[in-house]
Design a protein around this motif. Structure first.
Motif, PDB file in Angstrom:
ATOM      1  N   ARG D 166      53.015  61.855  -7.725  1.00  0.00           N
ATOM      2  CA  ARG D 166      53.508  61.662  -9.094  1.00  0.00           C
ATOM      3  C   ARG D 166      54.072  60.253  -9.264  1.00  0.00           C
ATOM      4  O   ARG D 166      53.802  59.573 -10.254  1.00  0.00           O
ATOM      5  N   ALA D 167      54.855  59.812  -8.290  1.00  0.00           N
ATOM      6  CA  ALA D 167      55.438  58.460  -8.354  1.00  0.00           C
ATOM      7  C   ALA D 167      54.330  57.421  -8.495  1.00  0.00           C
ATOM      8  O   ALA D 167      54.372  56.542  -9.354  1.00  0.00           O
ATOM      9  N   TYR D 170      52.648  57.555 -12.032  1.00  0.00           N
ATOM     10  CA  TYR D 170      53.422  56.932 -13.112  1.00  0.00           C
ATOM     11  C   TYR D 170      53.425  55.415 -12.977  1.00  0.00           C
ATOM     12  O   TYR D 170      53.374  54.695 -13.970  1.00  0.00           O
ATOM     13  N   LEU D 171      53.462  54.928 -11.754  1.00  0.00           N
ATOM     14  CA  LEU D 171      53.407  53.486 -11.549  1.00  0.00           C
ATOM     15  C   LEU D 171      52.042  52.953 -11.993  1.00  0.00           C
ATOM     16  O   LEU D 171      51.943  51.905 -12.639  1.00  0.00           O
ATOM     17  N   ARG D 173      50.129  54.272 -14.256  1.00  0.00           N
ATOM     18  CA  ARG D 173      50.062  54.304 -15.715  1.00  0.00           C
ATOM     19  C   ARG D 173      50.870  53.156 -16.294  1.00  0.00           C
ATOM     20  O   ARG D 173      50.462  52.497 -17.258  1.00  0.00           O
ATOM     21  N   ASN D 174      52.032  52.907 -15.676  1.00  0.00           N
ATOM     22  CA  ASN D 174      52.883  51.801 -16.126  1.00  0.00           C
ATOM     23  C   ASN D 174      52.132  50.470 -16.077  1.00  0.00           C
ATOM     24  O   ASN D 174      52.292  49.609 -16.946  1.00  0.00           O
TER      25      ASN D 174
END
Lengths: 305, 305, 305, 305
Positions: D166-167, D170-171, D173-174
């Motif tokens: 997950r981490a 999200y990175l 996607r960021n």
């Protein structure tokens, strides 16, 4: 004193032409780059103001010192520091790398985002609502301002663009430094960043820290003495992002900045200072704000070193 | 006061059982792990001593603050800080990684080895001999001790085992932060680390920094005021290796440690302190030394935050 | 076949306009950026040439595969791989960081500078002179060219500007991966990089590797079979600096490049290829050289995957 | 041939005593550490089996090569490689650091988790359901096994413990490498990892890659030729986690391992191999599986270098 503040404001007004207003969310971009304000509260409770001292802005990373104080008062210190470190990292506030390369994987300190997410997670409360309420109450008490509230436009924007913080939070949960629902925790974190303040609020929080946690008006203890010292120590070693060392050299005052343009400074046993100037340098600090504090530190001999 | 020092020494003597005497060179291993000494000089020039205050040990990294002061007095500050940074790095003292991953490749600060090699390179002098002579003279003046000299056994050992420092120095030369002959520069660097001192010497240097650079006995200015502040600031943000943040929280005094077992502390406008205890923690700091300073800071209310 | 080579050269000549001739030492800058040459030797010993096939250039990093072969033939393999790793690093050829962050601190592989310094240190010989002589002899044998020699201007320049390699070597010695005099070792290393070759030399070495170490003319075994496979494997995983993965996808042939502008390719059981084009991309590979090999691989169906 | 397989299995059975069955989720721990199976399918469609060839296990990271093939067939290649790199990283499969320190922040390659999350995000489909259906269909086609399905217990466990992924997501996607709902994407990713296979399935996928994408039985093209080569190339440079380099040297065959204990190997133009042995080394590869492939490569002369 107000004359000095006016002079210092004017002599540094030119620096509002440098740097950029924070632009990662639309709401922050709306700030006027030539706004400049300051408020000083000394330990005899004299209040001095100049410029746009009452312009509202979001507190952003300045909230990290308040939440750190709260985490230290809500929990056993040893427990807190088993979840977040005490060392300056030398990395940008939103760095993830150290979480992986550190021996402990622990966030280096509570002034970088990863560390602040940890301290936010340590606020006590049976529910998200209770935590939010307790947090807001603590901010209001420290600022002696019952009108302190959340800017919901900023909050929503933060939430929408917060993927980097999400990444950190999931990594922190993976490594056992936080627990529970990540999205709920980040909700609280984004809210604390979105509290709206002016320089008077910052100066008040600053003087309460300067007086070792005692409300100088009422004599009430609102922060534990040792906690007030710990907070000021972190302000010196990591309060100005990865320019903390330079600030300590040039200004020599415990301070914490936020990308909203505010800087809170706290001169031990002397005064609290709030400064506002939304144009930031690349590290995320108010350019004019730093210059003002540098001049003020020299004029008033505030350097603690 | 000497009674207090005795008490503090005794109540922390148990900590000499923990940690290890530095062992990377044979000479350092010879230190007696239960030696423990302290010396305090206050701003009225009162001198207080206890325990093995006059045991000799090599100054090691404590020399970094003296050489930083010298570099800042020998050169334009802007030039100095174009070659070495101002930020705590959060990395061990002998880390090379940041030299590669930093945007600037500049050593983070003058308290890590790479940064100290840079400040050493900035000492003026027409020849290696002249530089060494000027350096020794400055150490002697600050310590008010003309007998200060180099322990040549330690120096030779440092030189023989110094490949990691050599690696740093060549990288620094490659990236333009130092110039000239590397082996000559390291010779000077190893010599400065090998100067032999006792806690009285450290306390004297400490009180000279505490008094903003003025010799409290003679009134002579020996360090520029601003330089004395810069040095104390670095002591807070990076003086205790990668445990500086924790030390600042627990003790709250500008201090610099060395793997020889010494710690020099300087309480602004108050006193200089020298402590000696050769058993070190994993970061390279004297375990008992830190405990002693922690207790002393509480008893005498020395915390600056 | 020579017609094909001519065509491929011509259709890719336009790429000589891109990138830069290596400029870190003056001698390399003298290369003519529109020079373009190729030589192919197939396993029946047919030799095909086109363009500036006989222009001389320094072998640079292409030497790393020859020295690796020599280190593996001079030493027990297990010993060799206790000093240098087998994994692609994903980092630039001159990266130091991995030496510090790896668990083992061992250089990742023999194709990056740090690893090649290790393999060079493993060449047997009672003296530097003997090592140099043995090394040159091995290069000459593999290239079937007794005139192969060192370009001393390049060698001297490499030596003068080699501080980054010095830094690596001292770090390697500090961590126990090399022993002995660093400057002597680097002398040998800089010499191996400065051997002057043309594409015929590279193609000959390439076909000797392609034939699993047997001289296709004489039938003499000059490289151990397994060693010839190990070398080709490293060429695929790390032969083209940190663009090795991309090259393997696009071209699919074991190859090794050097900043002198040469690429040596070895198609197992098929042919050796030498290409020359001194204008390099940012990773240090000949731009036109890669394009030529890509087209040739497609035309002659050389992709091994 | 089956006799050879039996022999190779038996001579390497001792290695099942080393290493550990994957334990990060309870379901994987249930595997029997002494199970050992193999299946080979050659290009004439002869099928050879030995040991626990039909034991079921989850495909885990072996799925990365199938999804890569699918991403390359569903999208323009240039687009795919704008979102994921081509270079081996030298870091563990779940490393996040490179996402931050790389110039591009792009995942290094599609064989590490971050890169595989990207390729999974590139599977076409109007809805999560459609994507899942298309993905399963492609796996079934490649394995010629319509019964291939998801182990939902493993899937649920993966989902529950997947904070590190997950981490990463999200990175990613960021930084713009993936889009859309992260939890949905991870759902698909965890499902692909949880597909249950046996060594026959792996051997079949392997022979389809070996035959450059043509079903050797029906002659139908199921993977684009160039895609089949790209996949095999990644298998060599990054297929065995951060032990890919060593595997390429020792075995010399394109292969991909998974923490379920499976290894899929594909010898170009020759055969596909599936091996199963759940006890893993520290890098996540089947210890006995590697040993079996090493011996088989020597016996059958499969080394491509």
């Amino acid at each position: 004193m107000e004359k000095i503040l006016e002079e210092v404001l004017n002599s540094n007004r030119k620096y509002t032409n440098y740097g950029q207003v924070a632009g990662y969310i639309p709401e922050l971009k709306k700030a006027k780059r030539d706004d400049l304000g300051i408020c000083v509260i000394d330990k005899d409770n004299n209040i001095y103001k100049a410029g746009n001292w009452d312009t509202k802005f979001t507190i952003q990373s300045v909230s990290k010192i308040v939440v750190l104080a709260m985490a230290l008062m809500d929990n056993d210190w040893q427990y807190v520091f088993s979840k977040v470190g005490k060392e300056p990292s030398g990395d940008p506030f939103n760095s993830i790398m150290k979480l992986e390369t550190n021996d402990t994987k622990k966030p280096s300190n509570p002034m970088i985002n990863a560390g602040a997410i940890v301290t936010t997670s340590l606020i006590k409360g049976a529910s998200l609502e209770e935590k939010e309420e307790r947090m807001l109450k603590f901010f209001r008490k420290l600022a002696k301002n019952d009108n302190l509230g959340i800017n919901y436009d900023v909050y929503k924007s933060e939430k929408m663009t917060g993927d980097r913080n999400r990444a950190m939070a999931y990594l922190l949960r993976n490594d056992g430094f936080i627990q529970g629902d990540v999205e709920e925790l980040l909700d609280l974190y984004f809210k604390q960043c979105s509290i709206e303040v002016d320089t008077l609020d910052l100066a008040r929080i600053g003087v309460n820290l300067a007086s070792y946690g005692v409300d100088i008006e009422t004599g009430e203890r609102i922060i534990d003495e040792k906690v007030s010292r710990i907070v000021k120590t972190f302000m010196v070693t990591c309060g100005m992002y990865d320019a903390s060392g330079e600030f300590a050299i040039k200004v020599g005052i415990p301070a914490k900045s936020g990308v909203g343009g505010g800087i809170l400074a706290s001169v031990p046993n002397t005064m609290g200072i709030g400064v506002y100037g939304p144009a930031l340098d690349k590290k995320g600090n108010s350019i004019a704000g730093i210059k003002i504090l540098e001049e003020l530190s020299q004029k008033l001999e505030l350097n603690i070193f």
